[in-house]
Design a protein around this motif. Sequence first.
Motif, mmCIF file in Angstrom:
data_model
loop_
_atom_site.group_PDB
_atom_site.id
_atom_site.type_symbol
_atom_site.label_atom_id
_atom_site.label_comp_id
_atom_site.label_asym_id
_atom_site.label_seq_id
_atom_site.Cartn_x
_atom_site.Cartn_y
_atom_site.Cartn_z
ATOM 1 N N THR A 71 0.817 -1.211 0.000
ATOM 2 C CA THR A 71 0.000 0.000 0.000
ATOM 3 C C THR A 71 0.848 1.257 0.000
ATOM 4 O O THR A 71 0.322 2.364 -0.138
ATOM 5 N N ARG A 72 2.150 1.106 0.193
ATOM 6 C CA ARG A 72 3.104 2.193 0.016
ATOM 7 C C ARG A 72 4.433 1.570 -0.383
ATOM 8 O O ARG A 72 4.524 0.352 -0.539
ATOM 9 N N ASN A 73 5.476 2.366 -0.551
ATOM 10 C CA ASN A 73 6.715 1.865 -1.136
ATOM 11 C C ASN A 73 7.693 1.266 -0.139
ATOM 12 O O ASN A 73 8.683 0.661 -0.543
ATOM 13 N N VAL B 179 0.703 -6.786 -0.023
ATOM 14 C CA VAL B 179 -0.636 -7.102 -0.516
ATOM 15 C C VAL B 179 -0.571 -8.435 -1.245
ATOM 16 O O VAL B 179 -1.437 -9.291 -1.106
ATOM 17 N N CYS B 180 0.481 -8.624 -2.016
ATOM 18 C CA CYS B 180 0.851 -9.920 -2.580
ATOM 19 C C CYS B 180 2.282 -9.815 -3.069
ATOM 20 O O CYS B 180 2.815 -8.716 -3.255
ATOM 21 N N SER B 181 2.923 -10.952 -3.252
ATOM 22 C CA SER B 181 4.315 -10.972 -3.680
ATOM 23 C C SER B 181 4.557 -12.190 -4.555
ATOM 24 O O SER B 181 3.807 -13.175 -4.507
ATOM 25 N N PHE B 182 5.647 -12.123 -5.340
ATOM 26 C CA PHE B 182 5.932 -13.214 -6.277
ATOM 27 C C PHE B 182 7.437 -13.315 -6.482
ATOM 28 O O PHE B 182 8.146 -12.303 -6.541
ATOM 29 N N VAL C 113 -8.171 -5.827 4.534
ATOM 30 C CA VAL C 113 -7.935 -4.389 4.620
ATOM 31 C C VAL C 113 -6.827 -3.925 3.688
ATOM 32 O O VAL C 113 -6.753 -2.732 3.371
ATOM 33 N N ARG C 114 -5.952 -4.845 3.233
ATOM 34 C CA ARG C 114 -4.853 -4.441 2.368
ATOM 35 C C ARG C 114 -5.201 -4.492 0.887
ATOM 36 O O ARG C 114 -4.538 -3.854 0.078
ATOM 37 N N GLY C 115 -6.223 -5.264 0.510
ATOM 38 C CA GLY C 115 -6.565 -5.357 -0.897
ATOM 39 C C GLY C 115 -7.665 -6.368 -1.142
ATOM 40 O O GLY C 115 -7.960 -7.195 -0.276
ATOM 41 N N THR C 116 -8.238 -6.319 -2.324
ATOM 42 C CA THR C 116 -9.301 -7.252 -2.673
ATOM 43 C C THR C 116 -8.716 -8.498 -3.331
ATOM 44 O O THR C 116 -7.583 -8.494 -3.823
#
Length: 292
Positions: free
Chosen positions: A179-181, A187-190, A256-259
Motif C-alpha cells: 500500500t506504500r513503497n 498485498v501480494c508478492s511473487f 484491509v490491504r486489498g481485494t
Amino acid sequence: MEFLRPATWADALAAKAAYPGALPIQGGTDVMVEINFDVLRPAALLDLNRVGELADWDERDGTLRVGAGVPYARVIGELGDRLPGLAQASRTVGSPQIRNRGTVGGNLGAASPAGDAHPPLLAGGAVIEVESAARGVRLIPADAFYLGVKRSALEPDELIRAFRAAPASGPEYFSKIGTRNAMVIAVCSFAVALHPDERRVGTGFGSAATTPRRAREAEAFAAAELDWDGRGPLPDSAAREFGELVKRAAAPIDDVRGTADYRGHALAVMARRTLAWAWDDHRAGRKGREAS
C-alpha cells in the motif's frame, strides 16, 4: 511468563523439550509486536540471541546452509550474489533497523502467508533444517513446510536451525505490491527462479492464499515454452499465459490491504514481468540483478 536464555544450541533444544510451549525469539520484530498488542501471551519466551551457532552460514558441496539467526542485512550484504531472489526480498523488509534484527528464520517460524522470505525460498527449492533434542535433525522442503495461516510443519519440541539452498544457477527475481513503497506488509508478492541446468522454472507467491505457495502448472508451462537451447526471445503470449497460470494457482481473499480481484490481477502482472526480466538476463548471460 518464563524467560529462557540458553547460551548454546544444545541448551536451546533442551529448553524447548522442557517447555514445548515456549515461543522462540531472536530479532523479535514480529513476536514483540504481537505481545505488545496482546495477540500472543506465551507461557515462556525462548531467547536465542546468545546461540552463536545460529548466526553463521557456510557453503559445502554446492549447498548453502544459512543459520536461522542470520539477519536480512547480512543476507543482502553477504549472500546477494548467491541468493539474489532472497536478497531482493530481504531489501523490502521493514526499515534498516528491522533488517538488522529480523531474520529469515524468524519469518519461517511465524509462517505468515505474507512473509517476504517465503516466495524466493519456494522458487529456489530451499529446505528447512529443524531439530529436536529427542529426534535430532529433520529436513523439510519449503513447499511442505507451510500448513496453514501461521502454521508450519514444526513439531512442538523442534526449533529451526537453518535453511539450505543451492546457490542460484540462473536469474532470480522478487516482486512485491504494497500500500506504500516501504515498511509495508505485502498485498501480494511473487518470486521466480530459472534453473537452466535442469531446464526448470521455480515460483513462489505470498499473501494470496492461506499459505505461501508454488504455481506448479505455471512452472511446467514456462519450462516447456522457454527456448533453453537457442535462447530465443520470450513470446509475449507465453509470458501472459504464465501470469494467468500463476493467478489461477492463487486463492486470495478480500481484506484491509486489498481485494481478491486486485491480488489476482497483481500476481499475473508480477509473474509476467519477472519471468521476462529473468529470461532477458539469461539470454544476455547474466545471472540476474544482485541486490544493491
